[in-house]
Design a protein around this motif. Structure first.
Motif, PDB file in Angstrom:
ATOM      1  N   ASP A  21      -9.392   3.758  -3.600  1.00 47.23           N
ATOM      2  CA  ASP A  21      -9.195   2.419  -3.025  1.00 47.23           C
ATOM      3  C   ASP A  21      -8.309   2.505  -1.778  1.00 47.23           C
ATOM      4  OD1 ASP A  21     -10.617   1.366  -5.202  1.00 47.23           O
ATOM      5  OD2 ASP A  21      -8.781   0.918  -6.318  1.00 47.23           O
TER       6      ASP A  21
ATOM      7  N   MET B 294       0.829  -1.199   0.000  1.00 46.08           N
ATOM      8  CA  MET B 294       0.000   0.000   0.000  1.00 46.08           C
ATOM      9  C   MET B 294       0.871   1.260   0.000  1.00 46.08           C
ATOM     10  SD  MET B 294      -3.029   0.805   2.675  1.00 46.08           S
ATOM     11  CE  MET B 294      -4.071   2.254   2.494  1.00 46.08           C
TER      12      MET B 294
ATOM     13  N   GLU C 125      -4.549  -6.929  -1.030  1.00 45.38           N
ATOM     14  CA  GLU C 125      -5.556  -6.929   0.036  1.00 45.38           C
ATOM     15  C   GLU C 125      -6.501  -5.744  -0.077  1.00 45.38           C
ATOM     16  OE1 GLU C 125      -4.028  -7.050   4.032  1.00 45.38           O
ATOM     17  OE2 GLU C 125      -3.092  -9.014   3.713  1.00 45.38           O
ATOM     18  N   ILE C 126      -6.193  -4.845  -1.007  1.00 44.21           N
ATOM     19  CA  ILE C 126      -7.000  -3.636  -1.143  1.00 44.21           C
ATOM     20  C   ILE C 126      -8.099  -3.870  -2.180  1.00 44.21           C
ATOM     21  CG2 ILE C 126      -6.957  -1.200  -1.799  1.00 44.21           C
ATOM     22  CD1 ILE C 126      -3.986  -1.206  -0.866  1.00 44.21           C
ATOM     23  N   LYS C 127      -9.326  -3.640  -1.760  1.00 47.77           N
ATOM     24  CA  LYS C 127     -10.473  -3.824  -2.664  1.00 47.77           C
ATOM     25  C   LYS C 127     -10.420  -2.761  -3.764  1.00 47.77           C
ATOM     26  CE  LYS C 127     -15.503  -4.370  -2.432  1.00 47.77           C
ATOM     27  NZ  LYS C 127     -16.003  -3.546  -3.507  1.00 47.77           N
TER      28      LYS C 127
ATOM     29  N   TRP D  16     -10.300   4.223   1.112  1.00 46.80           N
ATOM     30  CA  TRP D  16     -11.273   3.319   1.725  1.00 46.80           C
ATOM     31  C   TRP D  16     -10.580   2.270   2.589  1.00 46.80           C
ATOM     32  CZ3 TRP D  16     -16.011   4.553   2.501  1.00 46.80           C
ATOM     33  CH2 TRP D  16     -16.658   5.427   1.613  1.00 46.80           C
ATOM     34  N   LYS D  17      -9.418   1.782   2.135  1.00 53.88           N
ATOM     35  CA  LYS D  17      -8.659   0.809   2.923  1.00 53.88           C
ATOM     36  C   LYS D  17      -8.227   1.439   4.252  1.00 53.88           C
ATOM     37  CE  LYS D  17      -6.423  -3.057   3.730  1.00 53.88           C
ATOM     38  NZ  LYS D  17      -7.155  -4.249   4.128  1.00 53.88           N
TER      39      LYS D  17
ATOM     40  N   THR E 152      -9.560   0.134   8.009  1.00 56.43           N
ATOM     41  CA  THR E 152      -8.531  -0.671   8.670  1.00 56.43           C
ATOM     42  C   THR E 152      -8.043   0.066   9.916  1.00 56.43           C
ATOM     43  OG1 THR E 152      -7.844  -1.450   6.489  1.00 56.43           O
ATOM     44  CG2 THR E 152      -6.375  -1.937   8.325  1.00 56.43           C
TER      45      THR E 152
ATOM     46  N   VAL F 106       0.902  -3.739   4.300  1.00 51.95           N
ATOM     47  CA  VAL F 106      -0.372  -4.078   3.648  1.00 51.95           C
ATOM     48  C   VAL F 106      -0.123  -4.405   2.173  1.00 51.95           C
ATOM     49  CG1 VAL F 106      -2.702  -3.285   3.088  1.00 51.95           C
ATOM     50  CG2 VAL F 106      -1.597  -2.506   5.213  1.00 51.95           C
TER      51      VAL F 106
END
Length: 135
Positions: free
Chosen positions: A55, A23, A78-80, A58-59, A63, A74
């Motif tokens: 994205d 990330m 794993e990030i939508k 939002w993560k 989190t 991260v």
């Protein structure tokens, strides 16, 4: 006759991120290249999606305990991904690409193996057609 290749910004000139990135890598790359979204490429060079600033936001929101200091833990996968940027084959019809460009800032371009070969920016399309109209 114009074709998709006429608008192609080749991979070598495009900021993209790989599926093994974190990330923090993504955040730093977006900051450096000033894009709001970037193509996501797997270890074989195939296009697998688009990662956006949204994205990442939002993560962070969803989190607990995440901060710039631990974002490197991260994995990007794993990030939508909330944007589904459709890609186009380099051999597709120009109309197919134009239809996608109407809804996307850029259209990822792939070859027959879904290998990422570049993008077409909506901005470049608009500039081309604006020049055509004014000439």
């Amino acid at each position: 006759m114009m074709n998709i290749r006429s608008f192609l910004l080749p991979k070598a000139e495009v900021a993209y991120i790989t599926t093994t990135a974190t990330m923090r890598d993504a955040l730093e790359l977006l900051d450096t290249c000033h894009y709001s979204a970037i193509p996501l490429i797997d270890h074989e060079g195939k296009y697998v999606g688009t990662l956006s600033e949204g994205d990442l936001l939002w993560k962070m929101k969803n989190t607990p305990g995440i901060s710039f200091d631990n974002m490197h833990q991260v994995p990007i996968m794993e990030i939508k991904k909330r944007i589904r940027n459709e890609y186009v084959s380099v051999d597709a019809q120009l109309d197919d690409m134009l239809a996608l460009a109407a809804d996307q800032n850029f259209v990822p371009v792939v070859d027959d193996e879904i290998l990422f070969i570049g993008i077409i920016r909506r901005k470049d399309i608009i500039e081309y057609y604006t020049r055509s109209i004014t000439d």
